[in-house]
Enzyme design. Structure first.
Site, mmCIF file in Angstrom:
data_model
loop_
_atom_site.group_PDB
_atom_site.id
_atom_site.type_symbol
_atom_site.label_atom_id
_atom_site.label_comp_id
_atom_site.label_asym_id
_atom_site.label_seq_id
_atom_site.Cartn_x
_atom_site.Cartn_y
_atom_site.Cartn_z
ATOM 1 N N CYS A 116 0.826 -1.215 0.000
ATOM 2 C CA CYS A 116 0.000 0.000 0.000
ATOM 3 C C CYS A 116 0.865 1.273 0.000
ATOM 4 O O CYS A 116 1.486 1.568 -1.013
ATOM 5 C CB CYS A 116 -0.984 -0.067 1.161
ATOM 6 S SG CYS A 116 -2.407 0.962 0.902
ATOM 7 N N GLU A 162 -0.872 -8.428 5.489
ATOM 8 C CA GLU A 162 -0.583 -8.597 6.928
ATOM 9 C C GLU A 162 -1.858 -8.543 7.767
ATOM 10 O O GLU A 162 -1.821 -8.829 8.959
ATOM 11 C CB GLU A 162 0.436 -7.550 7.400
ATOM 12 C CG GLU A 162 -0.084 -6.136 7.637
ATOM 13 C CD GLU A 162 -0.331 -5.338 6.348
ATOM 14 O OE1 GLU A 162 -0.230 -5.914 5.249
ATOM 15 O OE2 GLU A 162 -0.651 -4.141 6.464
ATOM 16 N N HIS A 195 -3.297 -5.233 1.795
ATOM 17 C CA HIS A 195 -2.594 -5.483 3.061
ATOM 18 C C HIS A 195 -2.596 -6.963 3.423
ATOM 19 O O HIS A 195 -3.477 -7.402 4.181
ATOM 20 C CB HIS A 195 -3.297 -4.711 4.188
ATOM 21 C CG HIS A 195 -3.138 -3.239 4.112
ATOM 22 N ND1 HIS A 195 -2.158 -2.562 4.791
ATOM 23 C CD2 HIS A 195 -3.828 -2.312 3.425
ATOM 24 C CE1 HIS A 195 -2.249 -1.273 4.534
ATOM 25 N NE2 HIS A 195 -3.256 -1.086 3.709
HETATM 26 N N1 GLN Z 1 -3.585 6.331 0.954
HETATM 27 C C1 GLN Z 1 -2.335 6.083 1.622
HETATM 28 C C2 GLN Z 1 -1.199 6.843 0.967
HETATM 29 O O1 GLN Z 1 -1.419 7.423 -0.054
HETATM 30 C C3 GLN Z 1 -2.028 4.614 1.604
HETATM 31 C C4 GLN Z 1 -3.051 3.872 2.424
HETATM 32 C C5 GLN Z 1 -2.511 2.645 3.101
HETATM 33 O O2 GLN Z 1 -1.293 2.419 3.178
HETATM 34 N N2 GLN Z 1 -3.402 1.886 3.654
HETATM 35 O O3 GLN Z 1 -0.122 6.877 1.479
#
Ligand code: GLN
Length: 188
Positions: free
Chosen positions: A78, A172, A170
């Site tokens: 992410c 995890e 994610h």
């Molecule tokens: N929207 C977040 C970002 O742009 C990422 C979201 C996440 O890691 N769950 O950094």
């Protein structure tokens, strides 16, 4: 094998738990010295701008780039994926330019649009992977060296270029160890 988790901000403990469940030692990486001490690195989800700024303050940005270029396996989930990308649409935020992808942030919608899907991951046999997306980015473009591992609604959500692995979701936050096991496998 010692597996570092970049521990500046974000979902750190969850990754450490997964590493332990895979049978390896997980180590919090907060300094350049910590990074020297690990064989692989996970960059967790969180807020990519905050993690990037903190990494720069601690001098970790340059060292991560150096290690990545030298071939250290690095997995970004992410926000971690955003940090590893070559380009972020409409944003010049700090990043490590280690994988030839263009990423769009918050691309599936804001917090309220967090969701779970049964995802089919390339070469993962058996049941689909329950993928949790939270304000997730997706990969808008990928260079020809990049291997696409999963797509959702026609968007790339998991990819790999040599030693660099990224996912929009994610792994995890599930009980399924397969993505971590893949990253931590011997022949990865
Ligand atoms: N929207 C977040 C970002 O742009 C990422 C979201 C996440 O890691 N769950 O950094």
């Amino acid at each position: 094998m010692k597996v570092g988790v970049l521990s500046l901000q974000g979902a750190i403990e969850e990754h450490l738990k997964m590493i332990k469940r895979c049978g390896f030692e997980g180590i919090k990486v907060k300094t350049v010295g910590d990074l020297e001490n690990v064989d692989r690195l996970i960059i967790p989800g969180g807020e990519s701008t905050a993690i990037g700024k903190l990494a720069k303050i601690y001098g970790l940005d340059r060292e991560i780039v150096k290690k990545g270029r030298e071939g250290m396996p690095i997995f970004g989930t992410c926000a971690g994926m955003i940090l590893l990308a070559n380009k972020v649409v409409g944003n010049e935020q700090i990043r490590f330019n280690l994988i030839d992808i263009v990423v769009e942030r918050n691309a599936f919608g804001r917090q309220v649009d967090s969701f779970e899907v049964e995802l089919k991951i390339k070469d993962f046999n058996g049941k689909p992977f329950k993928a949790v997306f939270i304000r997730a980015p997706y990969i808008k473009e990928a260079g020809k060296e990049v291997k696409i591992l999963a797509e959702f609604r026609g968007k790339i959500v998991m990819a790999q270029q040599k030693n660099i692995l990224v996912s929009s979701f994610h792994p995890e936050l599930t009980e399924d160890l397969r993505v971590h096991k893949y990253f931590l496998s011997e022949n990865y």
